[in-house]
Write an enzyme that holds these catalytic residues in place. Sequence first.
Site, mmCIF file in Angstrom:
data_model
loop_
_atom_site.group_PDB
_atom_site.id
_atom_site.type_symbol
_atom_site.label_atom_id
_atom_site.label_comp_id
_atom_site.label_asym_id
_atom_site.label_seq_id
_atom_site.Cartn_x
_atom_site.Cartn_y
_atom_site.Cartn_z
ATOM 1 C CG ASP A 210 -1.912 1.071 1.251
ATOM 2 O OD1 ASP A 210 -2.748 1.076 0.334
ATOM 3 O OD2 ASP A 210 -1.895 1.932 2.159
ATOM 4 C CD GLU A 271 -2.083 2.170 -3.675
ATOM 5 O OE1 GLU A 271 -3.199 2.691 -3.847
ATOM 6 O OE2 GLU A 271 -1.433 2.338 -2.628
HETATM 7 C C1 BGC Z 1 -5.439 2.257 -0.557
HETATM 8 C C2 BGC Z 1 -6.610 3.039 -0.108
HETATM 9 C C3 BGC Z 1 -6.284 3.607 1.265
HETATM 10 C C4 BGC Z 1 -4.965 4.369 1.258
HETATM 11 C C5 BGC Z 1 -4.447 4.608 2.633
HETATM 12 C C6 BGC Z 1 -4.456 3.394 -0.715
HETATM 13 O O1 BGC Z 1 -3.697 3.528 -1.668
HETATM 14 O O2 BGC Z 1 -5.637 1.541 -1.749
HETATM 15 O O3 BGC Z 1 -7.783 2.286 -0.089
HETATM 16 O O4 BGC Z 1 -7.295 4.475 1.630
HETATM 17 O O5 BGC Z 1 -3.983 3.663 0.569
HETATM 18 O O6 BGC Z 1 -3.953 3.435 3.191
#
Ligand code: BGC
Length: 546
Positions: A210, A271
Amino acid sequence: MTQASHDWWRNAVIYQVYIRSFADGTGDGEGDIAGLRNRLPYLHDLGVDALWINPWYPSPLNDGGYDVADFRDIDPRFGDLSQAKALLDEAHGLGLRILLDIVPNHSSWDHEWFKQALAAEPGSPERARYIFRDGRGPNGDEPPNNWRSVFGGSAWERITEPDGSPGQWYFHIFDVSQPDFDWSNPEVRAEFLDILRFWFDLGVDGFRIDVAHGMVKDMTKPDIPYDESGLLDRPKIADHPFFDRDGVHEIYRGWRELADSYDPPRLYVAEAWVEPPERLARYVRDDELHSAFNFDYLKAAWSASDLRRSIDESVTVLASVGAPATWVLENHDVERVVTRYGREVTAAGEGSSRIADGPVDERLGRHRARAAGLLMLALPGGAYIYQGQELGLPEVLDLPEDALQDPVWERSGRTRRGRDGCRVPLPWTIDGPSYGFGSDGSWLPQPDGWGALSVEAAEADPGSMLHLYRTALRMRRDIPAAEPVDWIQVDNPDVLAFRRGTGFVCVVNLGAQPVALPDHRQVLLLSGELTEDGMLPTDTTAWLAT
Ligand code: BGC
């Protein structure tokens, strides 16, 4: 394990399970491990290679579980560690690998470390795990700088010191309940290596990381000149103080060593909302992470020129570091593709598009989503499918305001409804309580008639999106994985046509008029029907054997 099986991820289709909304096995209105275990045969039949499960750790769920209170356990709402182990064993038995979601940028304010930080003194080792600073102004009443949370409002929150006096401020890129860790602290680094080890030892095959472009910050940077950038969009400034800083790569080199010390080696997917693609490629160099979501492709317009540009750039830039491309149309943070493409108006012939403000044409959106699904699955590299994408679920745009849970709603002063509309629990059956999701309602209300889009309805309709995805996933195994995209010159700017190897061709018509199919031996699969005279209509994809 052979080298080839170590490389399974290069061509894998990974299905995203938003566990809270997937299947409720305990009947409490929230999805859980029990529900997922019941539905593993469905995922196996669909033909995906692996699952990525959104955070299931203990959490107050202020941000859907991305606010983690304990990284080594499971929230009782979702199950427990023994059920997780059973899930891993059952999934592995079906040939499905399991990726979890690690959230290293921040914890929940319910995390033990944060509670200790609040109870400790400024300057203490407990505070040093997070980013605490004194405020500006004579009494420290002003936040340390103007940096904003991507969910809206200031990225700083003031605490009350243990003696009751107004105190320091802590930094949070996201919700106020998600304090950021200080990754310059070796204790934080060691802790996360240990957390990764904990799950790898349990048998987890890898992690989606994340906010992989967060973590490392330069807190000495000045105020940011903001424009009105949107959710998760970084302001377009060079040398951003908290996104995509070079120092993050050293962390991933350490993580990679750990993953490679396992047999079979474990996998990481980033991500990282970074631009341009060259910056993304840095995350997937061969001693760092394995692959990364291709958000450039996700954001591409439904237009031949934009899609082709994104495909070419992604493939070329990632190949320069030896990484495969990935393709993604949906996830739990963005509008469902049926709705997105149902809004978008393409000016045919000009290769450009604009986003319509008017109402969504779901029929059009679904038609395009079918074509887009086949295009994505014809491309080389990995692909992601978000739960419900295979059913053609639309964004639920009219959730009642009092049902909205995404912190974006409140933090934006109720100006942005947030991401709940793509997180509505799945319909499994045509009728019945919560349309087969669970026995007792669902944590977000499902719209009336949701059952018409259920798995049960889709199974019964040979022309459904589900059958299309299932067939495509089966046929995809025969497309030679190593063969690149070889564009076929066509005399029409609204048509995409490419070859993979000698035997496979994919054609997408994004223009207003039907077009003739290129020479072929056999039509393998279509996202919609051909015209009576065998032409490929607007917004339709064909897979051909040549
Ligand atoms: C996740 C989100 C989340 C955020 C904070 C993002 O990139 O995919 O759903 O709200 O990270 O953790």
